[in-house]
Design an enzyme around this catalytic site. Structure first.
Site, short mmCIF file in Angstrom:
data_model
loop_
_atom_site.label_atom_id
_atom_site.label_comp_id
_atom_site.label_asym_id
_atom_site.label_seq_id
_atom_site.Cartn_x
_atom_site.Cartn_y
_atom_site.Cartn_z
N LEU A 64 54.47 -58.51 -23.57
CA LEU A 64 54.48 -57.47 -22.51
C LEU A 64 53.10 -57.33 -21.86
CD1 LEU A 64 56.78 -54.76 -24.14
CD2 LEU A 64 57.38 -56.51 -22.45
N ASP A 308 60.58 -65.96 -25.84
CA ASP A 308 59.13 -66.15 -25.71
C ASP A 308 58.67 -65.87 -24.27
OD1 ASP A 308 56.49 -66.61 -26.26
OD2 ASP A 308 56.69 -68.78 -26.49
N HIS A 312 52.59 -65.03 -16.68
CA HIS A 312 51.25 -65.38 -16.21
C HIS A 312 51.21 -65.20 -14.70
CE1 HIS A 312 49.67 -66.81 -19.97
NE2 HIS A 312 50.72 -67.59 -20.15
#
Lengths: 429, 318
Positions: A64, A308, A312
């Site tokens: 997060l 997962d 980014h």
């Protein structure tokens, strides 16, 4: 407060149910599941005709990014992304800044989640202080504050003595130790799976054995300590075979796999023309690894599918392959990918998939939920198996856009969630 | 004296990013075109106006003497305006993102960009974002297409063909872009390629590229028409890949005694820079069978051909 979810196909593997049933929610809990429930003016209703009603889906591996990397994701945007993807709960990794290695960070994450209300959050604490791999973090205090497991994810615990201590110490608090299984010396400067495609592209490879030696070591340590061990994002056929064999011997080991490791191979790095959306850890593996993981889903070796989810910023990903950070988003693609490619593709039964996204992950971390049995919190996901969707990264609830699945056309989607009996409204960002 | 004519042009690519994408016809076209340009090097005045008014950016993020000089000379002989950026000391090395570099370049609107970068795929990234034609002058361990072309040109000069030849490439196969481009080219043109070197420098699944793999240098040399030696670095990023240069030379160093296993008319090649006494004995490097300096000379003609073909493709479009 009562609410009826009417006319849906209830698929709840925790009770062995796959039938058209009405579901009654009272005061935030499931109270009845029957072929027909009488409505009443004071009872709200949701028409689930043509939809599948499942226990609220749980993703036990997300990042997060808050605190510290709010430009990538926040607790609020991450949970909004979770709800948009059909999840009612997530477990978030500790590699924030500061690291979630003490109570204050755990509490911050829980408080942020409480304010936004899109989904539940279960923080995972660090194994080692500062993820430095040296000393144990304050596991006991963090568990009291709400941590459900410990992991240095993003980094492996390289030191076998520290891993052994973690497996022993975590038993005081009955939390599993989650390993990002990777021998960093074997990885070296690797950026993609070592194989034909790394050779063709001249990119340094990450050999499958970098994962395997760590899983092998940890399974020995788990057996030795009786500690609860969980392999995060397991990606190789050999690691899977070792987990299967260890389970047979009674070792307290579990594992999860990520959708991208089931659907993509290392060849994609080449066919995408060095796309950094194909760069993650563990890397996309070979076709034989993919086939082994799918077999693991079917035979029960794999306990959970976990995304997962690793946001980014575009500035970080829009660079040459070698320097881009590892990781891709997952929360808003997992359900449609699995419905289309695994269930639609005839690989998994729907009930098996629902298990791997609900009761399976709940059991790995000892979480409540994963079941619609009377008395359970009414965390519910509604699926439309026939909904045609096109993945559109620009309309994600997440703050980031780093997905390899942009533009994919998929059949099947999550169309809504309930959290403690309340329909979740995404509203505007 | 009649000069070979420049062949009928069928080149359509905006960029030259690697040999892997090329057809054998395109490879032959470049080699035939290079022959025409090589004739220019024999003239007293070695300059032609072919690229007059064209701007070429030489963008070298990695140190390079041979390749950069060779491109520069090719550009000058074609009358192009060349602009040099090198990695060290320029703004390009000061943390600017590659994408920003690309945007800056785009603003300058060069006709052609020559790029050398330590990371595989960088020329592809630039080619994707730039209208300019992009020539890969080496991207990490991925490709170095003009090197493979000049090697093929040199082999063709001596052997009059590529098909059917046994070419043995020896050394650090894993970290070499020269090897990958050469394998793609030679396999496409019908040569039989054997790669040899220590197992610690052999990339996995290299045989999938259509080559024989050998760990026995003497066996690999047997009946070779062409022996291509590679520069060896025994240590990379702090990892030792071979115990010592002394041991390397014993096992994989090319000596005259060893070379006797190859065909009597075998030629010895090296892309440079050489480590004398490590991968190659001086007696071989400077010997009669060595064509190492011819490779360098041919590099200019081959690069002239590539510059010419790419700029011609641009004219076709405008």
């Amino acid at each position: 407060m009562k609410h009826i979810v009417r006319g849906g196909r209830v698929v709840d593997p925790s009770q062995g149910i796959d039938a058209r049933l009405d579901l009654l929610i009272e005061d935030g809990h499931v109270t009845r599941l029957e072929e027909h429930l009488e409505g009443a003016p004071e009872i709200d209703e949701t028409d689930a005709t043509g939809l599948v009603v499942t226990p609220g889906l749980i993703d036990i591996h997300v990042h997060l990014r808050e605190p510290g990397f709010e430009y990538k994701e926040t607790v609020a945007t991450g949970l909004r992304s979770a709800a948009a993807g059909g999840f009612t709960a997530v477990a978030c990794m500790a590699n924030t800044q500061p690291v979630n290695d003490h109570r204050a960070v755990t509490e911050l994450i829980i408080n942020q989640a409480r304010q936004c209300g899109y989904a539940k959050v279960y923080p995972i604490g660090a194994i080692s202080k500062g993820l430095a791999g040296k000393e144990l973090a304050e596991v006991g205090d963090m568990v009291k504050a709400g941590v459900v497991a410990i992991s240095d994810d993003g980094l492996p615990v390289m030191n076998a003595a520290l891993m052994r201590r973690a497996l022993l110490y975590a038993q005081h608090y009955q939390v599993p130790v989650i390993q990002h299984a990777e021998d960093l010396d074997l990885t070296g400067d690797g950026v993609m799976h070592e194989g034909e495609w790394s050779t063709r592209l001249g990119l340094p490879g990450i050999p499958g054995v970098a994962e395997d030696v760590m899983v092998a070591r940890d399974l020995l340590l788990s057996a030795d300590t009786a500690g609860r061990y969980h392999v995060a994002h397991l990606s190789t056929g050999r690691s899977l075979a070792m987990v299967r064999e260890a389970k047979r011997r009674g070792v307290a080991a579990t594992c999860e796999v990520a959708p991208h490791h089931l659907l993509l191979t290392d060849q994609e790095v080449a066919t995408s023309g060095f796309s950094t959306a194909m760069k993650m850890k563990p890397p996309l593996r070979s076709q034989s690894d993919v086939e082994a993981l799918i077999e693991g889903l079917r035979d029960g070796t794999v306990d959970a599918i976990a995304s997962d989810h690793a946001p980014h910023h575009p500035d970080e990903k829009d660079v040459q392959f070698s320097v881009a950070p590892f990781g891709i988003l997952g929360l808003e693609t997992t359900v449609s990918l699995c419905l289309d490619r695994l269930v639609g593709g005839g690989i998994l039964e729907l009930s098996r998939l629902v298990h791997l996204l609900s009761a399976g992950p709940a059991s790995v971390l000892g979480l409540p939920g994963g079941s619609l049995a009377p008395g359970q919190a009414a965390d519910i996901t509604l699926l439309d198996l026939d909904r045609e969707v096109t993945v559109r990264a620009e309309s994600f609830g997440s703050k980031s856009r780093n997905t390899p699945f942009d533009g994919w056309q998929l059949r099947g989607a999550a169309v809504g969630t309930f959290l403690d009996g309340q329909p979740v409204h995404l509203g505007d960002a | 004296m009649s000069e070979p004519a420049i062949p009928e042009v069928t080149w359509t690519r905006k960029d030259l990013l690697g040999i892997a994408d090329l057809s054998s016809e395109e490879i032959e076209l470049i080699l035939d075109t290079a022959e025409a340009f090589q004739a220019i090097a024999q003239r007293p005045i070695k300059k032609v106006p072919t690229l007059r008014g064209k701007t070429v950016l030489n963008l070298f993020f990695e140190p390079s003497t041979r390749t950069r000089s060779s491109f520069e000379l090719a550009e000058k002989r074609l009358s192009a305006d060349a602009l040099n950026f090198s990695g060290s000391g320029s703004a390009l090395s000061k943390g600017e993102s590659l994408l920003d570099t690309a945007r800056n370049l785009e603003a300058m609107a060069p006709d052609l960009v020559i790029i050398r970068h330590q990371h595989p795929g960088v020329p592809h990234l630039l080619a994707d974002r730039l209208d300019s034609g992009v020539i890969n002058a080496g991207d990490g361990a991925h490709e170095h297409p003009t090197q493979a072309l000049l090697d093929a040109f040199t082999i063709r000069q001596h052997k009059k063909r590529l098909a059917g030849l046994k070419v043995t490439i020896v050394g650090d196969i894993e970290h070499s872009r020269v090897v990958r481009s050469n394998i793609h080219l030679l396999v496409k043109m019908g040569a039989r390629v054997t790669v040899a070197g220590p197992r610690t420098m052999m990339p996995v699944a290299i045989e999938k590229l259509g080559v024989q793999v050998s760990y026995d240098f003497d066996e690999a040399l047997t009946d070779a028409d062409v022996v291509m030696m590679l520069r060896v670095q025994l240590e990379r990023h702090g990892r030792s890949l071979f115990p010592s240069t002394r041991e390397y030379f014993q096992v994989f160093g090319l000596t005259q005694a060893r070379l006797a296993r190859a065909k009597a008319d075998a030629i010895v090649m090296h892309p440079g820079p050489m480590n004398r006494g490590v991968e190659i004995a001086s007696a071989v490097a400077d010997g009669e069978t060595s064509v190492i300096l011819e490779q360098v000379a041919n590099g200019v003609a081959v690069r002239m051909a590539v510059l010419y073909l790419l700029s011609l493709a641009q004219q076709g479009k405008s």
